[in-house]
Design a protein around this motif. Structure first.
Motif, PDB file in Angstrom:
ATOM      1  N   SER A  63      55.623 -95.057  18.219  1.00 37.51           N
ATOM      2  CA  SER A  63      54.899 -96.284  18.553  1.00 37.51           C
ATOM      3  C   SER A  63      54.244 -96.132  19.923  1.00 37.51           C
ATOM      4  CB  SER A  63      55.847 -97.487  18.558  1.00 37.51           C
ATOM      5  OG  SER A  63      55.224 -98.618  19.099  1.00 37.51           O
ATOM      6  N   GLY A  64      52.916 -96.118  19.957  1.00 37.88           N
ATOM      7  CA  GLY A  64      52.207 -95.972  21.220  1.00 37.88           C
ATOM      8  C   GLY A  64      52.477 -97.113  22.178  1.00 37.88           C
ATOM      9  N   TRP A 124      74.114 -96.139  23.285  1.00 36.19           N
ATOM     10  CA  TRP A 124      73.011 -96.515  22.400  1.00 36.19           C
ATOM     11  C   TRP A 124      72.543 -95.416  21.462  1.00 36.19           C
ATOM     12  CZ3 TRP A 124      73.591-101.321  23.319  1.00 36.19           C
ATOM     13  CH2 TRP A 124      73.696-101.833  24.621  1.00 36.19           C
ATOM     14  N   GLY A 125      72.854 -94.154  21.741  1.00 38.74           N
ATOM     15  CA  GLY A 125      72.427 -93.085  20.851  1.00 38.74           C
ATOM     16  C   GLY A 125      71.175 -92.365  21.317  1.00 38.74           C
ATOM     17  N   SER A 126      70.711 -91.403  20.511  1.00 37.13           N
ATOM     18  CA  SER A 126      69.622 -90.508  20.908  1.00 37.13           C
ATOM     19  C   SER A 126      68.272 -91.203  20.962  1.00 37.13           C
ATOM     20  CB  SER A 126      69.546 -89.314  19.949  1.00 37.13           C
ATOM     21  OG  SER A 126      69.368 -89.762  18.612  1.00 37.13           O
ATOM     22  N   GLY A 127      68.060 -92.273  20.168  1.00 35.38           N
ATOM     23  CA  GLY A 127      66.783 -92.975  20.202  1.00 35.38           C
ATOM     24  C   GLY A 127      66.510 -93.589  21.563  1.00 35.38           C
ATOM     25  N   ALA A 128      67.495 -94.303  22.104  1.00 33.92           N
ATOM     26  CA  ALA A 128      67.355 -94.905  23.430  1.00 33.92           C
ATOM     27  C   ALA A 128      67.255 -93.831  24.506  1.00 33.92           C
ATOM     28  CB  ALA A 128      68.531 -95.831  23.707  1.00 33.92           C
ATOM     29  N   LEU A 129      67.966 -92.730  24.332  1.00 29.92           N
ATOM     30  CA  LEU A 129      67.926 -91.657  25.319  1.00 29.92           C
ATOM     31  C   LEU A 129      66.537 -91.036  25.380  1.00 29.92           C
ATOM     32  CD1 LEU A 129      69.436 -89.873  27.343  1.00 29.92           C
ATOM     33  CD2 LEU A 129      70.057 -88.371  25.441  1.00 29.92           C
ATOM     34  N   ALA A 130      65.927 -90.781  24.215  1.00 25.78           N
ATOM     35  CA  ALA A 130      64.576 -90.223  24.187  1.00 25.78           C
ATOM     36  C   ALA A 130      63.596 -91.156  24.887  1.00 25.78           C
ATOM     37  CB  ALA A 130      64.141 -89.979  22.741  1.00 25.78           C
ATOM     38  N   LEU A 131      63.735 -92.452  24.660  1.00 27.72           N
ATOM     39  CA  LEU A 131      62.845 -93.418  25.293  1.00 27.72           C
ATOM     40  C   LEU A 131      63.089 -93.493  26.799  1.00 27.72           C
ATOM     41  CD1 LEU A 131      60.591 -95.381  24.535  1.00 27.72           C
ATOM     42  CD2 LEU A 131      62.305 -97.180  24.345  1.00 27.72           C
ATOM     43  N   GLY A 173      56.593 -83.039  24.412  1.00 23.39           N
ATOM     44  CA  GLY A 173      57.307 -83.724  23.339  1.00 23.39           C
ATOM     45  C   GLY A 173      56.504 -84.867  22.746  1.00 23.39           C
ATOM     46  N   LEU A 174      55.893 -85.697  23.604  1.00 25.17           N
ATOM     47  CA  LEU A 174      55.091 -86.823  23.117  1.00 25.17           C
ATOM     48  C   LEU A 174      53.871 -86.342  22.342  1.00 25.17           C
ATOM     49  CD1 LEU A 174      55.165 -89.320  26.135  1.00 25.17           C
ATOM     50  CD2 LEU A 174      56.375 -89.516  23.955  1.00 25.17           C
ATOM     51  N   THR A 175      53.278 -85.238  22.791  1.00 26.07           N
ATOM     52  CA  THR A 175      52.121 -84.680  22.082  1.00 26.07           C
ATOM     53  C   THR A 175      52.504 -84.215  20.683  1.00 26.07           C
ATOM     54  OG1 THR A 175      51.124 -83.968  24.177  1.00 26.07           O
ATOM     55  CG2 THR A 175      50.305 -82.929  22.154  1.00 26.07           C
ATOM     56  N   GLN A 251      59.396-105.766  21.645  1.00 30.39           N
ATOM     57  CA  GLN A 251      59.919-105.815  20.288  1.00 30.39           C
ATOM     58  C   GLN A 251      60.939-104.715  20.007  1.00 30.39           C
ATOM     59  OE1 GLN A 251      59.146-108.413  18.390  1.00 30.39           O
ATOM     60  NE2 GLN A 251      57.824-109.146  20.051  1.00 30.39           N
ATOM     61  N   MET A 252      60.872-103.627  20.778  1.00 33.37           N
ATOM     62  CA  MET A 252      61.721-102.470  20.493  1.00 33.37           C
ATOM     63  C   MET A 252      63.077-102.608  21.188  1.00 33.37           C
ATOM     64  SD  MET A 252      61.860 -99.729  18.729  1.00 33.37           S
ATOM     65  CE  MET A 252      60.128 -99.592  18.281  1.00 33.37           C
TER      66      MET A 252
END
Length: 318
Positions: A63-64, A124-131, A173-175, A251-252
């Motif tokens: 999500s951009g 929170w897990g890997s999703g929150a960590l990546a963000l 990574g984002l690319t 929202q996220m």
């Protein structure tokens, strides 16, 4: 809901590693000569591999708008923290030339990486960590632009200051995520990347403990600086960040999780480096870092617990 014991369990390994580093420095097992080469390996190889391993395949980063919000809030809260620090600095009697700018930068900038990342992943897990790694791009941008200009009096900003291993890893990574190529980085390459990166945070936290041991006793503590920094870093700035997580149209869920953890963090060691490089008062930065790190042992679990309950977040594990 998240209980204080859950948070304490998540953050305790981080503080135990710091204590271990302090003991190793005190006993001479890890002399100061080890710090620079070890941290070079961490920043140039281990941490970039760890970041890439967590970002690749992360659904939340597709999500951009979430990416933009994360970077914007990362930078915005550093600027807000510095402004709050300036106001409190004046309140406690600091003036320009006596450490006010160093106080504002030190108290306004949290330990956004090495302490925050393990807590974020456990809760929170890997999703929150990546963000969180994307959020930290905004943090670094603000610190090396607004922070440096305030500390040094310069009016210009060099983007070269932001060219480092973690930033490059996030950009790559984002690319790859944006192009849909991240799922193709698998097999032996991905496994080797994971193996290189897995020790990044334990090693860095260990060296952080060594650094704090070096700083202890190096400066005479000022009660006004200690109390003022605790007010800024562990009360006023957390309140602002939690209000943003609660009230802004975010929202996220993962971004709210990142903000809650960042709100609870003590001051970061980077402010000491900036004070030394750009004409600040390192003694003030040292006091802020040590004071907020010690006090955060008590405040961190409660900020995360109350903040999560107010916002309506649930932990990954009971």
């Amino acid at each position: 809901m998240i209980s204080p014991l859950t948070v304490i369990a998540s953050v305790l390994p981080v503080y135990l590693l710091m204590i271990a580093g302090a003991v190793l420095r005190r006993t001479g097992v890890l002399p100061r000569e080890c710090d620079v080469p070890v941290m070079q390996v961490v920043y140039r190889a281990m941490l970039p591999c760890y970041i890439l391993d967590k970002i690749l395949g992360s659904a939340v980063l597709k999500s951009g708008s979430v990416v933009v919000w994360s970077i914007f809030l990362g930078a915005g809260f550093i600027v807000a923290g510095i402004l709050i620090g300036l106001a409190v600095g004046r309140l406690i009697g600091l003036e320009r030339g006596t450490g006010m700018r160093t106080f504002a930068l030190s108290a306004g900038c949290q330990n956004f990486g090495f302490t925050a990342a393990p807590v974020t992943e456990i809760l929170w897990g890997s999703g929150a960590l990546a963000l969180m790694f994307v959020h930290n791009i905004g943090v670094e941008t603000a610190m090396w632009s607004v922070g440096v200009m305030m500390m040094s009096g310069e009016r210009g900003f060099s983007w070269r200051r932001l060219v480092n291993g973690p930033v490059i890893a996030v950009a790559i990574g984002l690319t790859l995520v944006a192009l849909g190529l991240d799922d193709h980085v698998t097999g032996s390459v991905r496994k080797a990347m994971s193996m290189i990166g897995v020790g990044a945070f334990p090693v860095a936290i260990l060296i952080t403990g060594c650094s704090i041991m070096d700083l202890l006793g190096a400066e005479r503590f000022n009660l006004r600086v200690i109390l003022g920094s605790a007010l800024v870093r562990l009360a006023l700035v957390p309140l602002a960040m939690l209000c943003a997580a609660k009230l802004l149209p975010i929202q996220m869920t993962e971004l709210k999780q990142v903000l809650v953890v960042q709100a609870a963090m003590p001051a970061g060691l980077t402010s000491i480096l900036l004070a030394r490089l750009y004409g600040g008062r390192p003694a003030v930065a040292v006091q802020v870092v040590i004071a907020t790190t010690v006090v955060s042992l008590l405040t961190l679990p409660w900020i995360i617990t109350w903040g999560s309950a107010w916002i309506g977040l649930k932990p990954l594990l009971p």
